[in-house]
Design a protein around this motif. Structure first.
Motif, PDB file in Angstrom:
ATOM      1  N   GLU A 186       0.823  -1.217   0.000  1.00  0.00           N
ATOM      2  CA  GLU A 186       0.000   0.000   0.000  1.00  0.00           C
ATOM      3  C   GLU A 186       0.854   1.263   0.000  1.00  0.00           C
ATOM      4  OE1 GLU A 186       0.983  -1.023   4.182  1.00  0.00           O
ATOM      5  OE2 GLU A 186       0.239  -2.130   2.440  1.00  0.00           O
ATOM      6  N   LYS A 213      -4.285  -4.428  -3.534  1.00  0.00           N
ATOM      7  CA  LYS A 213      -3.357  -4.014  -2.485  1.00  0.00           C
ATOM      8  C   LYS A 213      -2.509  -2.824  -2.926  1.00  0.00           C
ATOM      9  CE  LYS A 213      -2.977  -8.600  -0.411  1.00  0.00           C
ATOM     10  NZ  LYS A 213      -2.064  -9.663   0.054  1.00  0.00           N
ATOM     11  N   SER A 215      -3.128   0.049  -3.697  1.00  0.00           N
ATOM     12  CA  SER A 215      -4.185   1.062  -3.645  1.00  0.00           C
ATOM     13  C   SER A 215      -3.661   2.470  -3.850  1.00  0.00           C
ATOM     14  CB  SER A 215      -4.917   0.978  -2.298  1.00  0.00           C
ATOM     15  OG  SER A 215      -3.989   1.117  -1.219  1.00  0.00           O
TER      16      SER A 215
END
Length: 610
Positions: A186, A213, A215
């Protein structure tokens, strides 16, 4: 620098910097076997760059005297150091490090990843391990190839990294849980894998799984790749990756466009920049479904080796793309597609080497999907013309590049672009700029305050007909790309516009004489054309008058149904009797063919008859 001992160790004394109480940024050379004095520990440094790096070794204690405040280190382009001469704990003194640049250093990526050991569990803004290779001893040496494994990436995967650059490292494969096995995916905002040689299947199965993940990933660059169906070609026979990629060892189908099934790509929710340029051996995707495309602002897929352009389906049609580069892809692969996306906010479009002339030949205007373009690049497209209908609606266009084409004249629609400020026509076949276009250029310069025109490498003509263009080059305020241009004179010789302008009256003197000769001939012919009819009319004026009179009288007689015996009646005095009978009557009846009625002749005869 002072010689510390006879072994070649170089002492870098920090005493010279101690009076610089606020020194934070330091750029310094690095040579041999460096030894940094204890004075460096007291400097408030935050940034250090070793600009000219010719190291022989880096020991674990080389940087022990550097201050703990250092947060950014640039140790790039160290071309003399050997992998065996670098200690694994060389970065341990930098407890505040957040920027690390080891790019272009001639050690392997494997060693670079080992150096991450002291930085375990750190938060890093940048880790640049790009272009790390062994120094070749000769041009025939085989480059060192890298297969990323979970073991190699174990230190790096414990770190929270915002920008990770692994470009151009001869990576030929990426095994599972290696690149995307990080505990802090992240954190990743920028990932650069460009210039490597790993196959498509190295990412095909892991990237969709790890996309949620990622993001915060905003920039993803895997340009200059050599994708291949046979990914295992670079792997040793003993590697465990053989089993993982065993399904890739299949032959390509004869029908290239039917070689693969449709692909569903989930783009990370915050991805803004995606670069996949110069990719070789790209497999076909008959159907491509894209998800979460609304965040994408920059897409560069230029020179993507694709033979079958897919049908594109968008899960979210809210396209906010502002930059698109599709250079090097034959436009015939996609301009016939009926489901091409509409780009409402696209500002920059690059279509170099795209064979755009084919779209012109078939009158397919793909710019209808890009109404708000500000920059358009059509370099090297073999265009002989650019129809007005293709660009006349691009009212927001500011930069237009038409260089390296086959244009013999400037497209007329250019003068209908109100905001155009830069125009690149370099490398065409233009022989002159006509006064209508140069006047428009001067008007744009005055209206916008700036206009850039690039016209080098054209086939300019310095003949008499184009002399106004030569003088305009010297007088215009438009920003030109050169002060002088090559051009061809009327006699076929090659010169330049500056020489022609300096010898303007000499070069065009014969042209002026020819013009005056032409004017003289025109005046002489005009004089004779006016004089000869005047003389004829004057000398035969009475005949012309009588001819017109007879024609007019005939028309009147026919309309009134009258028939006269005589054409002329003459009334005269006694003193003119002899002249009328002997001269005038003879002239009228004999030469002019009139029937004459005389009082003393015809009336007397009439009385006798009565």
């Amino acid at each position: 620098m002072e010689l510390a001992d006879k072994t070649g160790h170089l002492l870098f004394p920090g005493a010279a910097f101690l009076h610089l109480k606020k020194l934070q940024n330091l750029t310094i050379d690095l040579y041999g076997y460096p030894v940094f004095g204890p004075e460096f520990e007291h400097l408030p440094l935050k940034y250090i760059k070793f600009k000219s790096c010719h190291l022989k070794n880096l020991r674990n204690d080389t940087f022990k005297n550097f201050p703990a405040t250092l947060s950014e280190i640039h140790l790039s382009k160290c071309l003399s150091i050997k992998t065996s001469q670098i200690g694994v704990n060389v970065l341990r003194p930098f407890i505040s490090l957040s920027f690390l640049d080891l790019s272009w250093t001639f050690v392997t990526l494997t060693k670079g990843l080992e150096l991450m050991y002291p930085l375990i569990n750190r938060t890093m803004q940048l880790v640049d391990l790009s272009h790390m290779r062994n120094l070749r001893t000769n041009k025939f040496a085989v480059p060192h190839t890298i297969i990323l494994t979970e073991e190699m990436m174990k230190h790096l995967n414990t770190m929270c990294i915002q920008i990770l650059n692994l470009a151009d490292n001869n990576i030929v494969d990426i095994l599972p849980r290696s690149l995307f096995g990080s505990e802090h995916l992240e954190c990743l905002e920028h990932l650069d894998l460009s210039g490597n040689r790993f196959g498509l299947f190295s990412l095909k199965y892991e990237l969709p799984f790890y996309a949620p993940k990622l993001s915060h990933l905003r920039v993803f660059d895997f340009s200059y790749l050599a994708l291949t169906y046979l990914d295992a070609v670079y792997m040793p026979a003993t590697t465990s990756a053989d089993q993982y990629h065993s399904h890739t060892k299949k032959k390509r189908k004869h029908d290239y466009c039917a070689g693969e099934t449709s692909v569903n790509v989930t783009i990370p929710s915050k991805l803004e920049v995606l670069r996949i340029t110069h990719v070789l051996g790209a497999p076909p995707f008959p159907q491509l479904t894209l998800n979460n495309i609304s965040s994408l602002r920059y897409l560069d897929m230029s020179y993507y080796d694709i033979k079958c352009f897919p049908d594109i389906f968008l899960y979210n049609r809210d396209i906010q793309l502002e930059y698109l580069d599709i250079s090097g892809i034959d436009c015939e692969l996609y301009f016939k597609k009926k489901n091409l996306p509409y780009f409402p906010v696209l500002k920059e479009l690059y279509m170099r080497n795209a064979h755009f002339y084919r779209a012109i030949d078939k009158n397919i205007n793909i710019f209808k999907n890009t109404p708000n373009l500000e920059r358009l690049d059509l370099d090297s497209n073999y265009m002989f013309t650019l129809p007005s209908s293709f660009i006349m609606h691009l009212d927001h266009l500011i930069h237009l590049r038409l260089s390296e084409n086959r244009l013999s004249h400037i497209p007329a629609a250019i003068t209908d672009l109100p905001r155009l400020k830069t125009l690149n026509l370099k490398g065409n076949r233009i022989f002159t700029l006509y006064p209508e276009f140069t006047s428009w250029l001067d008007a744009q310069q005055i209206k916008l305050g700036y206009f850039s025109l690039k016209i080098r490498k054209n086939d300019f003509s310095c003949s008499y007909e184009n002399r106004k263009f030569v003088r305009w080059l010297n007088s215009t305020m438009v920003h030109l790309d050169n002060k002088t241009y090559y051009c061809r004179l009327s006699n076929g010789s090659l010169s330049n516009t500056n020489t022609v302008l300096m010898n303007y009256h000499v070069i065009f003197s014969n042209c002026d004489a020819f013009v005056w000769l032409r004017v003289g001939v025109i005046l002489l012919v005009s004089f004779f054309m006016v004089l000869l009819p005047t003389i004829v009319i004057y000398n035969f004026r009475w005949r012309i008058i009588f001819f017109c009179y007879r024609k007019f009288r005939g028309i009147v007689e026919n309309s009134l149904k009258l028939n006269y015996d005589y054409d002329v009646f003459i009334s005269y005095g006694y003193d003119g009797y002899s002249w009328v009978l002997e001269t005038l009557t003879e002239q009228l009846e004999t030469k002019w063919g009139f029937r004459v009625c005389l009082e003393d002749k015809e009336f007397h005869k009439w009385q006798i008859d009565v």
